[in-house]
Design a protein around this motif. Structure first.
Motif, PDB file in Angstrom:
ATOM      1  N   SER A 212       0.821  -1.204   0.000  1.00 58.86           N
ATOM      2  CA  SER A 212       0.000   0.000   0.000  1.00 58.86           C
ATOM      3  C   SER A 212       0.857   1.258   0.000  1.00 58.86           C
ATOM      4  N   PHE A 213       1.935   1.229   0.785  1.00 55.35           N
ATOM      5  CA  PHE A 213       2.819   2.398   0.848  1.00 55.35           C
ATOM      6  C   PHE A 213       3.450   2.668  -0.512  1.00 55.35           C
ATOM      7  N   THR A 214       4.027   1.630  -1.115  1.00 52.81           N
ATOM      8  CA  THR A 214       4.682   1.819  -2.408  1.00 52.81           C
ATOM      9  C   THR A 214       3.668   2.153  -3.501  1.00 52.81           C
ATOM     10  N   GLY A 215       2.467   1.549  -3.413  1.00 53.43           N
ATOM     11  CA  GLY A 215       1.450   1.870  -4.404  1.00 53.43           C
ATOM     12  C   GLY A 215       1.011   3.315  -4.311  1.00 53.43           C
ATOM     13  N   SER A 216       0.840   3.806  -3.074  1.00 50.53           N
ATOM     14  CA  SER A 216       0.462   5.208  -2.890  1.00 50.53           C
ATOM     15  C   SER A 216       1.602   6.140  -3.300  1.00 50.53           C
ATOM     16  N   TRP A 217       2.831   5.766  -2.940  1.00 48.54           N
ATOM     17  CA  TRP A 217       3.988   6.603  -3.266  1.00 48.54           C
ATOM     18  C   TRP A 217       4.186   6.706  -4.777  1.00 48.54           C
ATOM     19  N   ASN A 218       4.022   5.583  -5.490  1.00 47.92           N
ATOM     20  CA  ASN A 218       4.306   5.540  -6.928  1.00 47.92           C
ATOM     21  C   ASN A 218       3.103   5.889  -7.798  1.00 47.92           C
ATOM     22  N   ASP A 219       1.951   6.107  -7.193  1.00 44.60           N
ATOM     23  CA  ASP A 219       0.766   6.428  -7.987  1.00 44.60           C
ATOM     24  C   ASP A 219       1.009   7.705  -8.795  1.00 44.60           C
ATOM     25  N   PHE A 220       0.733   7.632 -10.073  1.00 40.47           N
ATOM     26  CA  PHE A 220       1.056   8.752 -10.959  1.00 40.47           C
ATOM     27  C   PHE A 220      -0.183   9.408 -11.562  1.00 40.47           C
ATOM     28  N   LEU A 221      -1.056   8.605 -12.151  1.00 36.81           N
ATOM     29  CA  LEU A 221      -2.176   9.175 -12.908  1.00 36.81           C
ATOM     30  C   LEU A 221      -3.155   9.914 -12.008  1.00 36.81           C
ATOM     31  N   GLN A 254      19.608  17.321 -13.760  1.00 40.33           N
ATOM     32  CA  GLN A 254      18.670  17.721 -12.704  1.00 40.33           C
ATOM     33  C   GLN A 254      17.422  16.840 -12.697  1.00 40.33           C
ATOM     34  N   LEU A 255      16.949  16.480 -13.891  1.00 37.89           N
ATOM     35  CA  LEU A 255      15.771  15.619 -13.983  1.00 37.89           C
ATOM     36  C   LEU A 255      16.057  14.242 -13.382  1.00 37.89           C
ATOM     37  N   MET A 256      17.225  13.687 -13.676  1.00 40.75           N
ATOM     38  CA  MET A 256      17.571  12.366 -13.151  1.00 40.75           C
ATOM     39  C   MET A 256      17.834  12.415 -11.652  1.00 40.75           C
ATOM     40  N   SER A 257      18.432  13.473 -11.173  1.00 40.82           N
ATOM     41  CA  SER A 257      18.677  13.584  -9.730  1.00 40.82           C
ATOM     42  C   SER A 257      17.357  13.683  -8.964  1.00 40.82           C
ATOM     43  N   SER A 258      16.371  14.369  -9.545  1.00 42.35           N
ATOM     44  CA  SER A 258      15.050  14.435  -8.909  1.00 42.35           C
ATOM     45  C   SER A 258      14.405  13.057  -8.851  1.00 42.35           C
ATOM     46  N   ALA A 259      14.541  12.292  -9.930  1.00 42.35           N
ATOM     47  CA  ALA A 259      13.968  10.949  -9.958  1.00 42.35           C
ATOM     48  C   ALA A 259      14.645  10.035  -8.941  1.00 42.35           C
ATOM     49  N   ILE A 260      15.952  10.159  -8.800  1.00 38.78           N
ATOM     50  CA  ILE A 260      16.691   9.333  -7.829  1.00 38.78           C
ATOM     51  C   ILE A 260      16.261   9.678  -6.406  1.00 38.78           C
ATOM     52  N   LEU A 261      16.088  10.954  -6.113  1.00 36.95           N
ATOM     53  CA  LEU A 261      15.611  11.343  -4.780  1.00 36.95           C
ATOM     54  C   LEU A 261      14.233  10.762  -4.492  1.00 36.95           C
ATOM     55  N   ALA A 262      13.406  10.634  -5.533  1.00 42.45           N
ATOM     56  CA  ALA A 262      12.040  10.139  -5.339  1.00 42.45           C
ATOM     57  C   ALA A 262      11.990   8.655  -5.015  1.00 42.45           C
ATOM     58  N   ILE A 263      12.992   7.877  -5.447  1.00 44.01           N
ATOM     59  CA  ILE A 263      12.940   6.428  -5.214  1.00 44.01           C
ATOM     60  C   ILE A 263      13.651   6.015  -3.929  1.00 44.01           C
ATOM     61  N   ILE A 264      14.385   6.918  -3.299  1.00 45.52           N
ATOM     62  CA  ILE A 264      15.158   6.553  -2.106  1.00 45.52           C
ATOM     63  C   ILE A 264      14.268   6.050  -0.962  1.00 45.52           C
ATOM     64  N   PRO A 265      13.163   6.721  -0.606  1.00 44.60           N
ATOM     65  CA  PRO A 265      12.360   6.231   0.532  1.00 44.60           C
ATOM     66  C   PRO A 265      11.822   4.820   0.348  1.00 44.60           C
ATOM     67  N   THR A 266      11.265   4.514  -0.820  1.00 50.28           N
ATOM     68  CA  THR A 266      10.735   3.164  -1.033  1.00 50.28           C
ATOM     69  C   THR A 266      11.855   2.134  -1.116  1.00 50.28           C
ATOM     70  N   LEU A 267      12.994   2.511  -1.644  1.00 48.89           N
ATOM     71  CA  LEU A 267      14.133   1.592  -1.694  1.00 48.89           C
ATOM     72  C   LEU A 267      14.589   1.213  -0.289  1.00 48.89           C
ATOM     73  N   LEU A 268      14.704   2.194   0.578  1.00 47.72           N
ATOM     74  CA  LEU A 268      15.088   1.920   1.969  1.00 47.72           C
ATOM     75  C   LEU A 268      14.025   1.074   2.672  1.00 47.72           C
ATOM     76  N   LEU A 269      12.774   1.335   2.370  1.00 45.73           N
ATOM     77  CA  LEU A 269      11.688   0.578   2.995  1.00 45.73           C
ATOM     78  C   LEU A 269      11.791  -0.899   2.653  1.00 45.73           C
ATOM     79  N   PHE A 270      12.029  -1.213   1.397  1.00 47.80           N
ATOM     80  CA  PHE A 270      12.129  -2.606   0.996  1.00 47.80           C
ATOM     81  C   PHE A 270      13.389  -3.276   1.544  1.00 47.80           C
ATOM     82  N   ILE A 271      14.473  -2.540   1.662  1.00 48.44           N
ATOM     83  CA  ILE A 271      15.703  -3.121   2.190  1.00 48.44           C
ATOM     84  C   ILE A 271      15.512  -3.573   3.630  1.00 48.44           C
TER      85      ILE A 271
END
Length: 289
Positions: A212-221, A254-271
Motif C-alpha cells: 500500500s505504501f509503495t502503491g500510494s507513493w508511486n501512484d502517478f495518474l 537535474q531531472l535524473m537527480s530528482s527521480a533518484i531522490l524520489a525512489i530513495i524512501p521506497t528503496l530503503l523501505l524494501f531493504i
C-alpha cells in the motif's frame, strides 16, 4: 534401481536451479542497467551528457545537479513534494491496515447470510481496470471538496480487494478453536479480533502495508488529475512538472537527480522490510492446527 533413481533427482534439481539462477541474473541485469545509468547520469554535467552520449560511468563526478534541485523551492520544491508523499503514503497505509484487518476478519471469522457471495462479487468487480473509475472517483472527490487536498490520495483505495483477499486467506490458517475458547471465556468479537487475531496476522499486514505504501507513493495518474497546486503535489505529480522544466535536453542531470531522490524512501523501505515478504509467501503460516 531405486537408489539410482533417487540419485538422479538431485542432478535434475541442480540443473533446473542453475537455469533459474541464470534467468534471474539476466532479468536483474536488464532491470539494473537503466537504473544504474540513471544514477550515474545524475552525477554528470550537462556538457558531458550532450557530448559523450551513452557512457555507463561519468568522466567527472559532480553533485551540482542535486544542489540545484534541492535549492529550487519555488518552481520545483522537491523536498516539499517528498514530505507530501511521505505524509500521504503513511496515512494511507495505516488506514489500509485498519480497514483490511477488520474486513478480513468479517469475511473469514463471522458467519452471515451472503458472506461468500458478497466477497467473490466484490473480488470479481475489482478485476475491472482502475481507469474505468477515474471520472466517477473524481466527481466524488470534487463533491466532497477534496481536490488539491491529501484526502484525495489517502481515502480512495483503502478497501482494496487484493489486500483483503490476502488477509482473509491468512486468517483461514488460524484455527477457529481459538475464537471459540475466547467466546466461552466471555470475549466479545472485537476483543477476539484485537487480542487474538490481530497479533497472529502481523506478517501479512506488514506486507499489505508495504504494498500500500509503495502503491500510494508511486501512484502517478490519480495525483496528476486531482492536484493543480504545486505546493500540495506529491512527488510523482511533481516529476511530471519537472519534465517541462528540466526535460528539454538542457538539464537532464537535474531531472535524473530528482527521480533518484524520489525512489530513495521506497528503496530503503524494501531493504529493511524484505524479511516480511518471505514470511508472507505461506498464506497459512499464522498458526498451524
Amino acid at each position: 534401481m531405486g537408489r539410482s533413481a533417487v540419485r538422479m533427482k538431485p542432478g535434475k534439481i541442480s540443473v533446473s536451479k542453475y537455469l533459474a539462477y541464470l534467468f534471474l541474473i539476466a532479468v536483474c541485469v536488464i532491470w539494473a542497467i537503466p537504473v544504474l545509468f540513471g544514477i550515474t547520469t545524475s552525477f554528470r554535467s550537462q556538457t558531458e551528457v550532450v557530448s559523450t552520449g551513452f557512457s555507463l560511468l561519468p568522466v567527472n563526478w559532480i553533485v551540482d545537479n542535486y544542489v540545484v534541485v534541492l535549492q529550487n523551492t519555488s518552481t520545483a520544491p522537491i523536498l516539499r513534494w517528498l514530505l507530501n508523499s511521505m505524509f500521504i503514503a503513511t496515512m494511507h497505509t495505516l488506514l489500509v491496515i485498519v480497514v483490511i484487518s477488520i474486513t478480513g476478519y468479517g469475511y473469514s471469522r463471522l458467519n452471515f447470510k451472503g458472506r461468500d457471495t458478497l466477497f467473490f462479487t466484490l473480488l470479481g468487480i475489482s478485476f475491472f481496470p482502475g481507469v474505468v473509475n477515474l471520472i466517477p472517483s473524481y466527481k466524488i472527490i470534487d463533491a466532497l471538496g477534496w481536490v488539491n487536498t491529501a484526502w484525495a490520495m489517502i481515502i480512495p483505495g483503502l478497501a482494496g480487494m487484493g489486500n483483503i483477499f490476502l488477509v482473509r486467506q491468512f486468517m483461514k490458517g488460524i484455527p477457529k478453536e481459538l475464537d471459540e475458547s475466547a467466546r466461552v471465556d466471555g470475549a466479545s468479537e472485537f476483543r477476539i479480533y484485537y487480542s487474538i487475531i490481530l497479533p497472529l496476522i502481523k506478517p501479512v499486514l506488514i506486507v499489505c502495508g508495504l504494498f500500500s505504501f509503495t502503491g500510494s507513493w508511486n501512484d502517478f495518474l490519480w495525483p496528476v488529475i486531482v492536484y493543480t497546486d504545486v505546493e500540495k503535489m506529491p512527488v510523482t505529480a511533481g516529476l511530471l512538472l519537472l519534465q517541462d522544466i528540466y526535460g528539454n535536453y538542457r538539464m537532464i542531470g537535474q531531472l535524473m537527480s530528482s527521480a533518484i531522490l524520489a525512489i530513495i524512501p521506497t528503496l530503503l523501505l524494501f531493504i529493511f522490510a524484505q524479511k516480511y515478504f518471505v514470511q508472507s509467501i505461506n498464506l497459512n503460516s499464522g498458526v498451524k492446527g
